[in-house]
Enzyme design. Structure first.
Site, PDB file in Angstrom:
ATOM      1  N   ALA A 246       0.823  -1.212   0.000  1.00 49.61           N
ATOM      2  CA  ALA A 246       0.000   0.000   0.000  1.00 49.61           C
ATOM      3  C   ALA A 246       0.861   1.268   0.000  1.00 49.61           C
ATOM      4  O   ALA A 246       2.092   1.220   0.039  1.00 49.61           O
ATOM      5  CB  ALA A 246      -0.935  -0.017   1.205  1.00 49.61           C
ATOM      6  N   HIS A 247       0.188   2.407  -0.023  1.00 47.99           N
ATOM      7  CA  HIS A 247       0.857   3.704  -0.156  1.00 47.99           C
ATOM      8  C   HIS A 247       1.765   4.005   1.029  1.00 47.99           C
ATOM      9  O   HIS A 247       1.471   3.676   2.175  1.00 47.99           O
ATOM     10  CB  HIS A 247      -0.170   4.825  -0.317  1.00 47.99           C
ATOM     11  CG  HIS A 247      -1.123   4.941   0.835  1.00 47.99           C
ATOM     12  ND1 HIS A 247      -0.848   5.676   1.961  1.00 47.99           N
ATOM     13  CD2 HIS A 247      -2.353   4.418   1.033  1.00 47.99           C
ATOM     14  CE1 HIS A 247      -1.859   5.616   2.797  1.00 47.99           C
ATOM     15  NE2 HIS A 247      -2.793   4.841   2.268  1.00 47.99           N
ATOM     16  N   ASN A 248       2.907   4.615   0.696  1.00 50.25           N
ATOM     17  CA  ASN A 248       3.883   5.087   1.684  1.00 50.25           C
ATOM     18  C   ASN A 248       4.548   3.982   2.487  1.00 50.25           C
ATOM     19  O   ASN A 248       5.130   4.235   3.542  1.00 50.25           O
ATOM     20  CB  ASN A 248       3.252   6.106   2.641  1.00 50.25           C
ATOM     21  CG  ASN A 248       2.930   7.421   1.966  1.00 50.25           C
ATOM     22  OD1 ASN A 248       1.799   7.623   1.519  1.00 50.25           O
ATOM     23  ND2 ASN A 248       3.908   8.295   1.858  1.00 50.25           N
TER      24      ASN A 248
END
Length: 359
Positions: A246-248
């Protein structure tokens, strides 16, 4: 084909020491599994449970651990003794596998190339591939049919993108990276802000994905772009098929993640971790270096002690979880004992009732 002597010399470049026992002049034409290997083929034994096949295999050459006694088999097979037969066999496979034809040499006539694109030497771009504007592609890179690079994608040298790989805008990929079919790099992260009326508004995902050198990404794996900044896959990482990052997130160098695992947003995995299939990581946690996570575990909090093994849901150190599982297996017996005690207690209370009524 290679002679056994040539194989010995080749492996000696990577492993020390290597000991040859047998006929160095015999020709080897292919690698094979020990169960089915025939004359002219090479195999290996790295697991004790396969030792029984030494008496059965027809292989001309067997790569074994240095401490293994093989005298009774000399004459039937030749042997190469090394400290790590598994890795030695992997190096040898690299010499025998034929080069894959992923795309024709050069740029296909049906490929779409945007403006201001920099393409290195000896690059192949397959049929109906799409390269957006302001992209950069390094030397000896292969982009197979129907793959898509959106604008401002940077790819290093000696990279292989199999058919139907998609890299969203701004993605940065290092050198010697392999990405298999169906992978999507840089799609929007799962970010939505809840509103007072119960609806959601999309949070713009304006970050990118950065992938280091020597990374391999399996089929249908997805790595989301950061909300701000970068989602980072460090050098040497290996992701199996159907992995979601997922993001980051940050995946540390040389960490390996098996199929169907998921890493929630803003989570960091350390270097040299081993993650089993279907493991789930909660968001905004951190896992230290050299941690192993058993299949189907649910990691719901940070673990900062390096080198531990985790298991279970919620995941906890292996020793604690095994103790818990052992106790859990006794619950049925404890339940039966408790029911028996309840019956005895009822019987005792029942026998006392008439006496109590006379008081």
């Amino acid at each position: 084909m290679m002679t056994i002597q040539e194989i010995y010399e080749y492996l000696s470049r990577f492993f020390t020491p290597v000991e040859l026992i047998g006929n160095g002049e015999e020709l080897i034409h292919a690698p094979a599994k020990i169960e089915s290997a025939q004359a002219g083929e090479v195999t290996f034994v790295a697991n004790k449970k396969y030792l029984r096949f030494l008496a059965l295999t027809e292989a001309s050459l067997v790569i074994v651990e240095r401490s293994l006694a093989v005298e009774e088999y000399v004459g039937k097979h030749s042997f190469l003794k090394v400290n790590d037969p598994y890795s030695a066999f992997v190096f040898l496979l690299q010499r025998f596998i034929p080069p894959r034809r992923i795309a024709k040499q050069g740029i296909a006539a049906t490929a779409s190339i945007g403006s201001n694109v920099t393409i290195g030497e000896n690059v192949s771009i397959g049929e109906y591939a799409v390269i957006g504007e302001h992209c950069s592609i390094g030397n000896n890179t292969v982009i197979a049919a129907h793959s898509v690079l959106l604008d401002h994608v940077t790819i290093g040298s000696d990279v292989v993108l199999f058919p139907h790989v998609t890299c969203y805008d701004g993605t940065r990929i290092g050198n010697r990276v392999v990405i298999h079919s169906g992978a999507v790099i840089g799609a929007d992260g799962f970010g939505f802000a809840p509103q007072q009326d119960g609806s959601y508004i999309k949070i713009p995902q304006i970050g990118i994905v950065e992938i280091g050198d020597d990374v391999e990404i399996g089929a249908n794996t997805t790595i989301d772009r950061a909300t701000l900044g970068s989602t980072v896959i460090e050098s040497g990482v290996k992701l199996d098929n159907l992995v979601q990052v997922a993001h980051n997130c940050r995946i540390g160098a040389h960490t390996v993640i098996a199929a169907q695992a998921g890493v929630s947003g803003s989570t960091t995995l350390g270097n040299h971790c081993i993650v089993g299939g279907q493991v789930g990581f909660a968001g905004h946690i951190e896992v230290s270096d050299h941690i192993q996570v058993a299949a189907k575990a649910g990691v719901s909090k940070s673990f900062m002690q390096s080198g531990i093994a985790l298991r279970g849901y919620p995941a906890q150190p292996m020793r604690e979880q095994l103790k818990y599982e052992a106790q859990l297996r006794t619950v049925g017996d404890l339940h039966a004992k408790l029911k028996a005690l309840e019956q005895e207690l009822k019987a005792l209370r029942g026998s006392e009732m008439p006496l109590q009524n006379t008081l």
